[in-house]
Structure formats: C-alpha cells, structure tokens
Design a protein around this motif. Structure first.
Motif, PDB file in Angstrom:
ATOM      1  N   LYS A 137     138.054  18.154  51.828  1.00 20.71           N
ATOM      2  CA  LYS A 137     138.610  17.602  50.604  1.00 20.71           C
ATOM      3  C   LYS A 137     137.458  17.332  49.651  1.00 20.71           C
ATOM      4  O   LYS A 137     136.303  17.235  50.064  1.00 20.71           O
ATOM      5  CB  LYS A 137     139.353  16.295  50.894  1.00 20.71           C
ATOM      6  CG  LYS A 137     140.591  16.471  51.736  1.00 20.71           C
ATOM      7  CD  LYS A 137     141.286  15.144  51.908  1.00 20.71           C
ATOM      8  CE  LYS A 137     142.557  15.302  52.686  1.00 20.71           C
ATOM      9  NZ  LYS A 137     143.271  14.036  52.821  1.00 20.71           N
ATOM     10  N   PRO A 153     133.694  13.453  51.225  1.00 17.80           N
ATOM     11  CA  PRO A 153     134.763  14.402  51.574  1.00 17.80           C
ATOM     12  C   PRO A 153     135.090  14.365  53.059  1.00 17.80           C
ATOM     13  O   PRO A 153     134.206  14.175  53.898  1.00 17.80           O
ATOM     14  CB  PRO A 153     134.164  15.754  51.179  1.00 17.80           C
ATOM     15  CG  PRO A 153     132.714  15.543  51.090  1.00 17.80           C
ATOM     16  CD  PRO A 153     132.493  14.102  50.760  1.00 17.80           C
ATOM     17  N   LYS A 192     139.450  19.028  56.392  1.00 20.87           N
ATOM     18  CA  LYS A 192     140.869  19.330  56.259  1.00 20.87           C
ATOM     19  C   LYS A 192     141.128  20.699  56.871  1.00 20.87           C
ATOM     20  O   LYS A 192     140.319  21.612  56.731  1.00 20.87           O
ATOM     21  CB  LYS A 192     141.257  19.337  54.783  1.00 20.87           C
ATOM     22  CG  LYS A 192     142.720  19.553  54.560  1.00 20.87           C
ATOM     23  CD  LYS A 192     143.080  19.391  53.116  1.00 20.87           C
ATOM     24  CE  LYS A 192     144.562  19.617  52.948  1.00 20.87           C
ATOM     25  NZ  LYS A 192     145.013  19.388  51.621  1.00 20.87           N
TER      26      LYS A 192
END
Length: 97
Positions: A75, A62, A65
């Motif tokens: 994410k 990930p 964000k």
C-alpha cells in the motif's frame, strides 16, 4: 501554489480518532506528503473556523498487500496529521464530511 484543499486530503474516521476527538479535542487528517505543520495549521483554521493549539504529524509506513495468489505489493505511504483544537466542545467531523 497549493490550496487548503490540496493540503488536507480527507479526515481519518477510525474508532481511535473519534474517541480521541471526544476525549482530547483533536482532529485527525490525511494530508499531503509535502505539507508542513504551519500549512496544516492554517488550512484547518480556515476550513473549520477554529483556533489550532498544536499539530503533530507522522508518516504511516506502507503495509504489504496481496493481489491474488502469487502477486503481492505494498500500500502507499501517507502522512497523518493530529490537530489539537483550543475550543471547549469537540467538533463532530462526521457531520461536516
């Protein structure tokens, strides 16, 4: 029981994936996190009616964000499968989607 459409979520249509398809005859997919290589191989063979030579998988980590000024998050992590096809001509995945 998982169906073949639960295993393969969507094709990855980045510039690198399309170039790799044309050059090395490979297809790239986002797959379920709990899918094994044999399940991915069977699903691609049934959906696209081709013979699969090799399956490589990796988990995309990930990325951070931003959601506005102060709040931030990540994410989601997802699993990518790179599938090598034995056929001579490359499959145009963009036409099939």
């Amino acid at each position: 029981m998982k169906t073949i459409y639960d295993i393969i979520i969507r094709p990855v249509l980045t510039e690198k994936a399309v170039k790799d398809n044309e050059k090395n005859n490979t297809l790239t997919f986002e797959v379920a996190m709990d899918a094994s290589k044999t399940e991915i191989k069977e699903a691609v063979e049934k959906i696209f009616n081709v013979k699969v030579k090799d399956v490589r998988t990796l988990i995309v980590k990930p990325k951070p964000k931003r959601f506005g000024f102060r709040s931030s998050g990540y994410k989601k992590a997802w699993k990518k499968a790179i599938v090598k096809i034995e056929s001579e001509k490359p499959i145009n995945i963009a036409e099939l989607v």
